[in-house]
Design a protein around this motif. Structure first.
Motif, PDB file in Angstrom:
ATOM      1  N   VAL A  81      44.134   5.236 -20.059  1.00 49.35           N
ATOM      2  CA  VAL A  81      44.164   3.799 -20.800  1.00 49.35           C
ATOM      3  C   VAL A  81      44.994   2.841 -19.928  1.00 49.35           C
ATOM      4  O   VAL A  81      44.569   1.839 -19.374  1.00 49.35           O
ATOM      5  N   VAL A  82      46.143   3.108 -19.205  1.00 50.19           N
ATOM      6  CA  VAL A  82      47.088   2.658 -18.512  1.00 50.19           C
ATOM      7  C   VAL A  82      46.348   2.244 -17.025  1.00 50.19           C
ATOM      8  O   VAL A  82      46.549   1.222 -16.584  1.00 50.19           O
ATOM      9  N   THR A  83      45.261   3.283 -16.467  1.00 50.69           N
ATOM     10  CA  THR A  83      44.755   3.147 -15.258  1.00 50.69           C
ATOM     11  C   THR A  83      43.699   2.322 -15.165  1.00 50.69           C
ATOM     12  O   THR A  83      42.929   1.826 -14.272  1.00 50.69           O
ATOM     13  N   SER A  84      43.041   1.795 -16.430  1.00 48.35           N
ATOM     14  CA  SER A  84      41.981   0.872 -16.658  1.00 48.35           C
ATOM     15  C   SER A  84      42.166  -0.559 -16.368  1.00 48.35           C
ATOM     16  O   SER A  84      43.355  -0.871 -16.098  1.00 48.35           O
ATOM     17  N   THR A  85      41.290  -1.199 -16.374  1.00 50.04           N
ATOM     18  CA  THR A  85      41.529  -2.589 -16.171  1.00 50.04           C
ATOM     19  C   THR A  85      42.152  -3.092 -17.377  1.00 50.04           C
ATOM     20  O   THR A  85      42.355  -2.907 -18.599  1.00 50.04           O
ATOM     21  N   PRO A  86      43.078  -4.461 -17.267  1.00 45.30           N
ATOM     22  CA  PRO A  86      43.995  -5.108 -18.298  1.00 45.30           C
ATOM     23  C   PRO A  86      43.088  -5.450 -19.457  1.00 45.30           C
ATOM     24  O   PRO A  86      43.417  -5.134 -20.438  1.00 45.30           O
ATOM     25  N   ALA A  87      41.948  -5.929 -19.358  1.00 40.19           N
ATOM     26  CA  ALA A  87      41.114  -6.283 -20.602  1.00 40.19           C
ATOM     27  C   ALA A  87      40.725  -4.861 -21.585  1.00 40.19           C
ATOM     28  O   ALA A  87      41.050  -4.790 -22.761  1.00 40.19           O
ATOM     29  N   SER A  88      40.334  -3.676 -20.514  1.00 40.33           N
ATOM     30  CA  SER A  88      40.155  -2.551 -21.156  1.00 40.33           C
ATOM     31  C   SER A  88      41.176  -1.768 -21.876  1.00 40.33           C
ATOM     32  O   SER A  88      41.223  -1.521 -22.873  1.00 40.33           O
ATOM     33  N   ALA A  89      42.269  -1.874 -21.020  1.00 40.98           N
ATOM     34  CA  ALA A  89      43.771  -1.285 -21.631  1.00 40.98           C
ATOM     35  C   ALA A  89      44.175  -1.811 -22.918  1.00 40.98           C
ATOM     36  O   ALA A  89      44.778  -1.131 -23.796  1.00 40.98           O
ATOM     37  N   ALA A  90      44.156  -3.224 -22.796  1.00 47.82           N
ATOM     38  CA  ALA A  90      44.579  -3.875 -23.741  1.00 47.82           C
ATOM     39  C   ALA A  90      43.803  -3.862 -25.267  1.00 47.82           C
ATOM     40  O   ALA A  90      44.198  -3.630 -26.033  1.00 47.82           O
ATOM     41  N   SER A  91      42.428  -3.906 -25.120  1.00 48.76           N
ATOM     42  CA  SER A  91      41.598  -3.404 -26.301  1.00 48.76           C
ATOM     43  C   SER A  91      41.870  -2.305 -26.832  1.00 48.76           C
ATOM     44  O   SER A  91      41.974  -1.854 -27.900  1.00 48.76           O
ATOM     45  N   LYS A  92      42.120  -1.142 -25.769  1.00 47.67           N
ATOM     46  CA  LYS A  92      42.205   0.266 -26.369  1.00 47.67           C
ATOM     47  C   LYS A  92      43.817   0.440 -27.047  1.00 47.67           C
ATOM     48  O   LYS A  92      43.847   1.220 -28.025  1.00 47.67           O
ATOM     49  N   ILE A  93      44.753  -0.239 -26.604  1.00 51.10           N
ATOM     50  CA  ILE A  93      45.892  -0.178 -27.090  1.00 51.10           C
ATOM     51  C   ILE A  93      46.063  -0.870 -28.445  1.00 51.10           C
ATOM     52  O   ILE A  93      46.577  -0.141 -29.434  1.00 51.10           O
ATOM     53  N   LEU A  94      45.311  -2.056 -28.921  1.00 54.21           N
ATOM     54  CA  LEU A  94      45.252  -2.642 -29.853  1.00 54.21           C
ATOM     55  C   LEU A  94      44.404  -1.806 -30.871  1.00 54.21           C
ATOM     56  O   LEU A  94      44.613  -1.860 -32.185  1.00 54.21           O
ATOM     57  N   ALA A  95      43.314  -1.081 -30.246  1.00 52.39           N
ATOM     58  CA  ALA A  95      42.647  -0.176 -31.244  1.00 52.39           C
ATOM     59  C   ALA A  95      43.555   0.829 -31.778  1.00 52.39           C
ATOM     60  O   ALA A  95      43.759   1.311 -33.093  1.00 52.39           O
ATOM     61  N   LEU A  96      44.591   1.462 -30.993  1.00 52.94           N
ATOM     62  CA  LEU A  96      45.706   2.295 -31.602  1.00 52.94           C
ATOM     63  C   LEU A  96      46.341   1.555 -32.675  1.00 52.94           C
ATOM     64  O   LEU A  96      46.737   2.481 -33.720  1.00 52.94           O
ATOM     65  N   ILE A  97      46.971   0.401 -32.425  1.00 57.61           N
ATOM     66  CA  ILE A  97      47.723  -0.426 -33.300  1.00 57.61           C
ATOM     67  C   ILE A  97      46.942  -0.911 -34.700  1.00 57.61           C
ATOM     68  O   ILE A  97      47.570  -0.328 -35.660  1.00 57.61           O
ATOM     69  N   VAL A  98      45.640  -0.992 -34.467  1.00 57.32           N
ATOM     70  CA  VAL A  98      44.995  -1.162 -35.670  1.00 57.32           C
ATOM     71  C   VAL A  98      44.703  -0.080 -36.547  1.00 57.32           C
ATOM     72  O   VAL A  98      45.025  -0.054 -37.812  1.00 57.32           O
ATOM     73  N   ASP A  99      44.481   1.110 -35.750  1.00 53.92           N
ATOM     74  CA  ASP A  99      44.324   2.367 -36.649  1.00 53.92           C
ATOM     75  C   ASP A  99      45.870   2.765 -37.471  1.00 53.92           C
ATOM     76  O   ASP A  99      45.774   3.214 -38.613  1.00 53.92           O
ATOM     77  N   GLN A 100      46.894   2.648 -36.772  1.00 47.96           N
ATOM     78  CA  GLN A 100      48.396   2.673 -37.507  1.00 47.96           C
ATOM     79  C   GLN A 100      48.504   1.896 -38.514  1.00 47.96           C
ATOM     80  O   GLN A 100      48.650   2.001 -39.632  1.00 47.96           O
ATOM     81  N   GLU A 101      48.157   0.426 -38.223  1.00 50.57           N
ATOM     82  CA  GLU A 101      48.169  -0.390 -39.531  1.00 50.57           C
ATOM     83  C   GLU A 101      47.464  -0.220 -40.523  1.00 50.57           C
ATOM     84  O   GLU A 101      47.642  -0.171 -41.666  1.00 50.57           O
ATOM     85  N   GLY A 102      46.260   0.054 -40.437  1.00 50.75           N
ATOM     86  CA  GLY A 102      45.071   0.439 -41.386  1.00 50.75           C
ATOM     87  C   GLY A 102      45.649   1.477 -42.109  1.00 50.75           C
ATOM     88  O   GLY A 102      45.528   1.585 -43.292  1.00 50.75           O
ATOM     89  N   HIS A 103      46.193   2.923 -41.749  1.00 51.12           N
ATOM     90  CA  HIS A 103      46.520   3.886 -42.322  1.00 51.12           C
ATOM     91  C   HIS A 103      47.792   3.627 -43.307  1.00 51.12           C
ATOM     92  O   HIS A 103      47.896   3.852 -43.992  1.00 51.12           O
ATOM     93  N   TYR A 104      48.669   2.729 -42.732  1.00 54.06           N
ATOM     94  CA  TYR A 104      49.816   2.265 -43.505  1.00 54.06           C
ATOM     95  C   TYR A 104      49.511   1.219 -44.651  1.00 54.06           C
ATOM     96  O   TYR A 104      50.139   1.583 -45.906  1.00 54.06           O
ATOM     97  N   GLN A 105      48.436   0.374 -44.682  1.00 55.75           N
ATOM     98  CA  GLN A 105      48.187  -0.236 -45.625  1.00 55.75           C
ATOM     99  C   GLN A 105      47.412   0.658 -46.624  1.00 55.75           C
ATOM    100  O   GLN A 105      47.684   0.513 -47.920  1.00 55.75           O
ATOM    101  N   THR A 106      46.545   1.565 -46.210  1.00 51.25           N
ATOM    102  CA  THR A 106      45.916   2.606 -47.182  1.00 51.25           C
ATOM    103  C   THR A 106      46.827   3.360 -48.040  1.00 51.25           C
ATOM    104  O   THR A 106      46.883   3.601 -49.239  1.00 51.25           O
ATOM    105  N   SER A 107      48.002   3.785 -47.240  1.00 52.14           N
ATOM    106  CA  SER A 107      49.266   4.713 -47.940  1.00 52.14           C
ATOM    107  C   SER A 107      49.933   3.674 -48.979  1.00 52.14           C
ATOM    108  O   SER A 107      50.242   4.455 -49.878  1.00 52.14           O
ATOM    109  N   LEU A 108      50.168   2.355 -48.563  1.00 53.61           N
ATOM    110  CA  LEU A 108      50.775   1.528 -49.436  1.00 53.61           C
ATOM    111  C   LEU A 108      49.869   1.286 -51.007  1.00 53.61           C
ATOM    112  O   LEU A 108      50.477   1.411 -51.909  1.00 53.61           O
TER     113      LEU A 108
END
Length: 295
Positions: free
Chosen positions: A218-245
């Motif tokens: 992730v870190v060694t990829s292009t800025p656009a690709s890395a940012a997209s993958k980082i946000l995908a991880l964040i989206v997954d975390q927030e989605g799981h938390y909303q489900t748990s709530l």
């Protein structure tokens, strides 16, 4: 109660204000101070603290978007600047502005030159955050900040508000993440505040910590690709938390709240309310008869 104690009490009330209701609280505490000038001067630090912690948003002068007021956005104070007029950065428009914590308005915009080493990746993260907000938080606001002196560290902040005074509820979602490309980590927290106040007063305040390790790819990829993958991880975390709530709310309705009340009285029989009214009427008649008999 001394005046300074009343001001401190008013400040404490303001800091505990539910989402979108600080003006209502402010109007209420005016009765505690009974002096608007003293109230204004006394609660200004509390208002500033509240605005920064709650990610209050403001319309950016000369732009068609809003920006978040927070510690990450704060620009070092200029000498002689008033406490109510701190300057904050909007990295999206590359401007800074003065923000008044009392009237919640921005003014005096100035162009800011971003750090060339961090700006490409910051912009990529900003684009990914904007896409995420459009899909999941249509009324939400996001800001992405580069960290001064640390070109590989970035701060993502997201806030979404829902105010429905007609139905007596309000809510605020806040999330903040530090992306460190040097350590290959994403750390942060999610904060949710909800207030229901129809025929009662119930508040929910939760905090969820997030800690992720980024794969080297992730870190060694292009800025656009890395940012997209980082946000995908964040989206997954927030989605799981909303489900748990949601699951917690369901369990509270089916189990917790039912456990707080007794389904049947100690007699293990349902109450016949018609008889209860009859008993009450009979008791009142007996009491009245006794009074007249003693007269």
């Amino acid at each position: 109660m001394a005046l300074d104690e009343r001001i401190q009490a008013a400040s404490n009330f303001l800091l505990q204000s539910p989402p979108g209701e600080i003006n209502d609280v402010l109007n209420d505490v005016r009765n505690i101070i009974s002096d608007d000038d003293l109230l204004k001067n006394g609660i200004t630090p509390a208002l500033a603290e509240y605005n920064l912690a709650q990610f209050i948003v403001v319309d950016v002068p000369g732009a068609d978007h809003q920006s978040i007021i927070s510690e990450a956005a704060r620009v070092p104070a200029e000498e002689g600047a008033e406490e109510t007029e701190q300057r904050f950065l909007d990295p999206r428009s590359k401007t800074s502005f003065v923000f008044n914590h009392l009237d919640l308005e921005a003014s005096d915009p100035k162009t800011v030159d971003p750090a060339p080493d961090s700006e490409p990746f910051r912009q990529a993260l900003e684009t990914a955050v904007t896409t995420y907000l459009t899909a999941h938080f249509p009324d939400g606001v996001g800001s992405v900040f580069a960290t001064p002196g640390a070109p590989n560290r970035f701060i993502i902040q997201i806030v979404a508000n829902k105010y429905n005074p007609t139905n007596y509820w309000s809510g605020r979602w806040r999330s903040e993440y530090t992306v460190d490309l040097g350590d290959n980590t994403v750390t942060g927290r999610i904060l949710v505040n909800v207030h229901y106040y129809e025929q009662g007063n119930v508040q929910l305040a939760t905090t969820h910590e997030v800690s992720l390790t980024l794969p080297p790819a992730v870190v060694t990829s292009t800025p656009a690709s890395a940012a997209s993958k980082i946000l995908a991880l964040i989206v997954d975390q927030e989605g799981h938390y909303q489900t748990s709530l949601n699951e917690t709310y369901h369990e509270m309705g089916e189990k917790t709240f039912k456990g707080l009340r007794r389904a049947l009285p100690l007699t293990r029989q349902k109450i016949d309310w018609d008889k209860v009214l009859g008993y009450k009427l009979g008791a009142e008649l007996t009491s009245s008869k006794g009074v007249f008999g003693n007269a």
